[in-house]
Design a protein around this motif. Structure first.
Motif, PDB file in Angstrom:
ATOM      1  N   LYS A 103      -9.123 -24.825   1.877  1.00 49.73           N
ATOM      2  CA  LYS A 103     -10.046 -24.184   0.941  1.00 49.73           C
ATOM      3  C   LYS A 103     -11.363 -23.825   1.631  1.00 49.73           C
ATOM      4  O   LYS A 103     -11.908 -22.726   1.451  1.00 49.73           O
ATOM      5  N   THR A 104     -11.864 -24.754   2.446  1.00 42.76           N
ATOM      6  CA  THR A 104     -13.126 -24.508   3.167  1.00 42.76           C
ATOM      7  C   THR A 104     -12.993 -23.339   4.131  1.00 42.76           C
ATOM      8  O   THR A 104     -13.852 -22.438   4.178  1.00 42.76           O
ATOM      9  N   LEU A 105     -11.913 -23.327   4.915  1.00 38.66           N
ATOM     10  CA  LEU A 105     -11.727 -22.263   5.904  1.00 38.66           C
ATOM     11  C   LEU A 105     -11.487 -20.909   5.239  1.00 38.66           C
ATOM     12  O   LEU A 105     -11.941 -19.874   5.740  1.00 38.66           O
ATOM     13  N   LEU A 106     -10.800 -20.905   4.115  1.00 40.59           N
ATOM     14  CA  LEU A 106     -10.615 -19.654   3.372  1.00 40.59           C
ATOM     15  C   LEU A 106     -11.946 -19.133   2.853  1.00 40.59           C
ATOM     16  O   LEU A 106     -12.247 -17.930   2.941  1.00 40.59           O
ATOM     17  N   ASN A 107     -12.772 -20.025   2.310  1.00 38.97           N
ATOM     18  CA  ASN A 107     -14.087 -19.618   1.801  1.00 38.97           C
ATOM     19  C   ASN A 107     -14.994 -19.103   2.910  1.00 38.97           C
ATOM     20  O   ASN A 107     -15.828 -18.216   2.685  1.00 38.97           O
ATOM     21  N   LEU A 108     -14.831 -19.654   4.118  1.00 42.33           N
ATOM     22  CA  LEU A 108     -15.617 -19.192   5.263  1.00 42.33           C
ATOM     23  C   LEU A 108     -15.165 -17.818   5.749  1.00 42.33           C
ATOM     24  O   LEU A 108     -15.878 -17.155   6.499  1.00 42.33           O
ATOM     25  N   GLY A 109     -13.974 -17.414   5.325  1.00 42.95           N
ATOM     26  CA  GLY A 109     -13.446 -16.137   5.787  1.00 42.95           C
ATOM     27  C   GLY A 109     -12.911 -16.211   7.204  1.00 42.95           C
ATOM     28  O   GLY A 109     -13.017 -15.246   7.956  1.00 42.95           O
ATOM     29  N   TYR A 110     -12.314 -17.366   7.548  1.00 46.66           N
ATOM     30  CA  TYR A 110     -11.728 -17.477   8.885  1.00 46.66           C
ATOM     31  C   TYR A 110     -10.629 -16.430   9.076  1.00 46.66           C
ATOM     32  O   TYR A 110     -10.543 -15.768  10.104  1.00 46.66           O
ATOM     33  N   ILE A 111      -9.774 -16.258   8.064  1.00 40.73           N
ATOM     34  CA  ILE A 111      -8.723 -15.239   8.123  1.00 40.73           C
ATOM     35  C   ILE A 111      -8.433 -14.756   6.708  1.00 40.73           C
ATOM     36  O   ILE A 111      -8.334 -15.550   5.778  1.00 40.73           O
ATOM     37  N   PHE A 112      -8.333 -13.438   6.540  1.00 42.72           N
ATOM     38  CA  PHE A 112      -8.004 -12.859   5.237  1.00 42.72           C
ATOM     39  C   PHE A 112      -7.508 -11.424   5.437  1.00 42.72           C
ATOM     40  O   PHE A 112      -7.761 -10.802   6.479  1.00 42.72           O
ATOM     41  N   ALA A 113      -6.784 -10.912   4.455  1.00 41.69           N
ATOM     42  CA  ALA A 113      -6.325  -9.523   4.489  1.00 41.69           C
ATOM     43  C   ALA A 113      -7.206  -8.696   3.572  1.00 41.69           C
ATOM     44  O   ALA A 113      -7.555  -9.133   2.472  1.00 41.69           O
ATOM     45  N   VAL A 114      -7.571  -7.512   4.016  1.00 39.37           N
ATOM     46  CA  VAL A 114      -8.423  -6.653   3.190  1.00 39.37           C
ATOM     47  C   VAL A 114      -7.562  -6.039   2.079  1.00 39.37           C
ATOM     48  O   VAL A 114      -6.343  -5.897   2.236  1.00 39.37           O
ATOM     49  N   PRO A 115      -8.172  -5.687   0.939  1.00 47.11           N
ATOM     50  CA  PRO A 115      -7.386  -5.230  -0.223  1.00 47.11           C
ATOM     51  C   PRO A 115      -6.639  -3.913  -0.001  1.00 47.11           C
ATOM     52  O   PRO A 115      -5.497  -3.775  -0.431  1.00 47.11           O
ATOM     53  N   LYS A 116      -7.283  -2.946   0.666  1.00 46.85           N
ATOM     54  CA  LYS A 116      -6.660  -1.632   0.827  1.00 46.85           C
ATOM     55  C   LYS A 116      -5.855  -1.553   2.121  1.00 46.85           C
ATOM     56  O   LYS A 116      -6.187  -2.190   3.118  1.00 46.85           O
ATOM     57  N   ARG A 117      -4.816  -0.736   2.079  1.00 45.88           N
ATOM     58  CA  ARG A 117      -4.034  -0.477   3.278  1.00 45.88           C
ATOM     59  C   ARG A 117      -4.707   0.604   4.126  1.00 45.88           C
ATOM     60  O   ARG A 117      -5.518   1.380   3.607  1.00 45.88           O
ATOM     61  N   ASP A 118      -4.349   0.643   5.409  1.00 50.86           N
ATOM     62  CA  ASP A 118      -4.947   1.652   6.275  1.00 50.86           C
ATOM     63  C   ASP A 118      -4.255   3.001   6.062  1.00 50.86           C
ATOM     64  O   ASP A 118      -3.411   3.153   5.171  1.00 50.86           O
ATOM     65  N   GLN A 119      -4.599   3.988   6.884  1.00 55.00           N
ATOM     66  CA  GLN A 119      -4.088   5.346   6.690  1.00 55.00           C
ATOM     67  C   GLN A 119      -2.575   5.433   6.863  1.00 55.00           C
ATOM     68  O   GLN A 119      -1.948   6.414   6.439  1.00 55.00           O
TER      69      GLN A 119
END
Length: 330
Positions: A103-119
């Protein structure tokens, strides 16, 4: 099927026609090859004495078939290695995002996927190792969170077909991070990341890398295939990385949505898949039927095993690629 931990479903392709054509042109996936491969893999799991229980739903098996372009023998090896490593290492199980460290590492933004896809319709994964305190957290914490994020993304069939883009912000990463893994551990992680996880890594962009870490990165690149190596690019800053559409990235990287909002959005997406990830722990292999090297993640060790469960199976299953060519011509 007795070993199935999930429903053995009759698969129907429900994605867009664009994705259907993409899967056929890039992955050799057609209705005929898909149906044939799914049956072959399910029969192989059922007859393999080393596998005790496994998911047999089509979406799970297709992530491996798509990553291996429907080569049944290579897919067999990949599935067995995946099941073995999940059980051999604790950090691949109990992928619970509500564990305090996770939970702590997720809140820090260690790794996440952005909402939109690329081109190109690919999911973009941002990793910020600089927020991971090597004095506070263990390497198993890092690996567990990566596993959690990747497993969440792999549940999406569009991701299985289109693949992923990785952006690594190396700000704040320096020499102490080199102590997180031993050389042996690093080698096995790198090799399994390419060979075991059924993910199509399309681009990997790293920026602001400290000189002391660049040497380690060069070492890592020497361990992967030329195909993957050609997709890795280093930049002094994200601004100079013209390959990335920065409009879909967090506000801090040139986009419009603050990173904190993207992190919260990603946590919601992860929460929706939590029960599936936790149920994956029902998959089992018989550990006593594998060598110590195989259990430790040595890529060569599982290759020495006959992935088919008997000589007859081996002849039948390892000849499937010829049958695939015939099916495609017909």
């Amino acid at each position: 099927m007795k070993k199935a931990t999930t429903v053995v479903d009759n698969y129907e392709f429900r994605l867009s026609n664009e994705l259907k054509l993409l899967a056929e042109s890039e992955l050799r996936e057609t209705c005929a090859t898909r149906d044939f491969a799914l049956k072959a893999i399910r029969d192989w799991i059922e007859s393999n004495p080393r596998i005790e229980a496994a998911r047999m739903d089509a979406s799970f098996l297709l992530r491996f078939l798509r990553a291996k372009k429907f080569s049944v023998p290579i897919t067999q090896e990949g599935i067995e290695r995946y099941l073995l490593l999940r059980q051999s290492y604790d950090f691949f199980t109990n992928l619970d995002m509500n564990l305090p460290t996770m939970k702590t590492l997720l809140n820090l933004g260690y790794i996440f996927a952005v909402p939109k896809r690329d081109q190109f319709g690919r999911r973009v994964i941002i990793t910020r190792p600089g927020v991971f305190d090597p004095y506070k957290y263990a390497n198993t914490d890092m690996l567990k969170l990566h596993g959690m994020v990747y497993e969440t993304l792999m549940e999406d069939e569009e991701n299985q077909i289109r693949g992923y883009v990785h952006i690594v912000d190396c700000t704040g990463v320096s020499l102490p991070y080199m102590t997180l893994f031993t050389p042996k551990e690093a080698v096995r992680i790198i090799k399994n990341a390419e060979n075991t996880l059924p993910m199509r890594h399309k681009e990997i962009v790293a920026f602001k890398m400290h000189a002391s870490i660049k040497f380690a990165a060069d070492f890592a690149l020497g361990l992967v295939t030329e195909k993957l190596r050609s997709r890795v690019k280093f930049f002094t800053s994200l601004e100079s990385a013209k390959v990335i559409d920065r409009s879909i990235l967090p506000l801090e990287y040139g986009g419009t949505i603050p990173m904190a909002e993207m992190i919260e959005s990603w946590k919601v997406e992860m929460a929706a898949k939590q029960s599936i990830l936790l149920d994956n722990d029902n998959m089992r292999v018989h550990l006593d039927m594998y060598s110590m090297k195989a259990r430790e993640g040595a890529i060569s060790a599982l290759k020495q095993l006959n992935c088919a469960s008997s000589d007859n199976d081996k002849g039948q299953l390892y000849g499937l690629q010829g049958s695939f060519r015939k099916l495609e011509v017909d």
